[in-house]
Motif scaffolding. Structure first.
Motif, PDB file in Angstrom:
ATOM      1  N   ARG A  80      58.892  27.293 -85.541  1.00  0.00           N
ATOM      2  CA  ARG A  80      58.000  28.376 -85.126  1.00  0.00           C
ATOM      3  C   ARG A  80      56.686  28.262 -85.895  1.00  0.00           C
ATOM      4  O   ARG A  80      56.665  27.815 -87.043  1.00  0.00           O
ATOM      5  CB  ARG A  80      58.632  29.744 -85.393  1.00  0.00           C
ATOM      6  N   HIS A 120      68.863  28.725 -77.887  1.00  0.00           N
ATOM      7  CA  HIS A 120      67.531  29.331 -77.887  1.00  0.00           C
ATOM      8  C   HIS A 120      67.060  29.471 -76.449  1.00  0.00           C
ATOM      9  O   HIS A 120      67.090  28.500 -75.680  1.00  0.00           O
ATOM     10  CB  HIS A 120      66.553  28.454 -78.668  1.00  0.00           C
ATOM     11  N   ALA A 135      63.765  30.351 -74.372  1.00  0.00           N
ATOM     12  CA  ALA A 135      62.326  30.552 -74.519  1.00  0.00           C
ATOM     13  C   ALA A 135      61.853  31.731 -73.671  1.00  0.00           C
ATOM     14  O   ALA A 135      62.328  31.941 -72.559  1.00  0.00           O
ATOM     15  CB  ALA A 135      61.581  29.287 -74.113  1.00  0.00           C
ATOM     16  N   SER A 136      60.917  32.482 -74.229  1.00  0.00           N
ATOM     17  CA  SER A 136      60.347  33.603 -73.489  1.00  0.00           C
ATOM     18  C   SER A 136      59.404  33.092 -72.417  1.00  0.00           C
ATOM     19  O   SER A 136      58.844  31.992 -72.518  1.00  0.00           O
ATOM     20  CB  SER A 136      59.573  34.525 -74.432  1.00  0.00           C
ATOM     21  N   ASN A 137      59.176  33.908 -71.373  1.00  0.00           N
ATOM     22  CA  ASN A 137      58.137  33.603 -70.405  1.00  0.00           C
ATOM     23  C   ASN A 137      56.784  33.795 -71.067  1.00  0.00           C
ATOM     24  O   ASN A 137      56.650  34.590 -72.007  1.00  0.00           O
ATOM     25  CB  ASN A 137      58.255  34.520 -69.187  1.00  0.00           C
ATOM     26  N   PRO A 163      53.478  35.313 -72.233  1.00  0.00           N
ATOM     27  CA  PRO A 163      53.140  36.734 -72.243  1.00  0.00           C
ATOM     28  C   PRO A 163      52.027  37.058 -71.242  1.00  0.00           C
ATOM     29  O   PRO A 163      51.137  36.255 -70.998  1.00  0.00           O
ATOM     30  CB  PRO A 163      52.668  36.977 -73.683  1.00  0.00           C
TER      31      PRO A 163
END
Length: 285
Positions: free
Chosen positions: A170, A271, A273-275, A277
């Motif tokens: 990260r 894990h 992953a987010s879309n 933002p």
């Protein structure tokens, strides 16, 4: 073949117990000083999976970075997972020795191994050990890159060179900023932000970074932060430590067979992953 007491004496010379933090629990946890040692396994965590690996390997000694009982215990019953570890070790005549914060500050130590995995040139300790007149021991390391990289490139290099984990790397900060100097600290490092800022480096690579300390650190300076999995930042030490014991074995004619576990004991297993933002006019519902 050497006896366990001889091998432990060599390990204590590398990582003296008196250099561990006062809260730490290092040294020999299980083992008969008179037992013979022919095969040694190094690993980060003394968990059952690693102990079972030591059994399959027919190891006589398991050396781990993390303690088994950091906060003490009132039972070693096999009905508890740590008690089962102890029972397995004793039944199979496998000794357990721990080098934790005494290996963190050693020369070379955990952060030297982390720096080596990334081809970083160590300049000196981040937090020097005041008892070391040579100025080489201490917590963390200040390093230089042979060639400048962007934060993004450095993160990709760390992801490639360190053992793969679900977390990966990260990043907090400008991904296109240039990095020429970096501080590294294997394991949890967000207590070291003051020392990192004082060192004047461009980036800091460590593990277990938390929201509030990172937010405050970013408000203080443009320092880029790279957060890897705790296990991944400490695993390179196992290879370093195994090499050190191999050299000792060769000098003494012990003929030890020294191994490093590549079993991933990082507790995070996946894990998602987010879309990307999207901007909103208010807080998400």
């Amino acid at each position: 073949m050497p006896r366990l007491s001889e091998v432990i004496a060599a390990l204590e010379n590398l990582w003296p117990a008196e250099r561990a933090e006062s809260w730490d629990a290092v040294g020999t946890v299980v083992g008969d000083p008179d037992q013979e040692v022919s095969r040694v396994l190094f690993a980060v965590d003394p968990v059952q999976e690693i102990v079972d690996e030591a059994v399959k390997l027919d190891a006589d000694l398991l050396v781990t970075h993390h303690p088994l009982y950091l906060r003490g215990t009132t039972t070693v019953a096999a009905s508890t997972f740590k008690g089962r570890v102890v029972h397995t070790l004793i039944k199979k005549d496998i000794a357990l020795h721990v080098a934790h914060t005494n290996a963190d500050t050693a020369d070379p130590g955990v952060s030297d191994a982390l720096a080596g995995a990334l081809d970083l040139r160590v300049v000196g300790p981040l937090v020097p050990d005041p008892t070391d007149l040579s100025g080489r021991r201490g917590l963390g390391r200040i390093c230089e890159l042979d060639h400048p990289l962007t934060v993004r490139e450095l993160a990709l290099k760390a992801a490639e060179r360190l053992p793969a984990t679900a977390q990966g790397i990260r990043v907090a900060g400008d991904s296109e900023a240039t990095v020429r100097t970096i501080a590294v600290s294997g394991g949890s490092g967000d207590s070291l932000f003051d020392q990192v800022r004082a060192a004047g480096v461009d980036a800091f690579l460590t593990a277990d970074l938390r929201h509030h300390p990172v937010s405050e650190a970013r408000a203080h300076s443009p320092l880029a932060l790279l957060d890897a999995a705790h296990w991944a930042t400490e695993w390179p030490w196992c290879e370093l430590a195994a090499t050190q014991l191999d050299e000792i074995s060769d000098r003494n004619g012990w003929g030890l067979r020294v191994h490093v576990s590549d079993t991933v004991t990082d507790p995070w297993t996946a894990h998602a992953a987010s879309n990307p933002p999207t901007r909103t006019t208010g807080a998400p519902n």
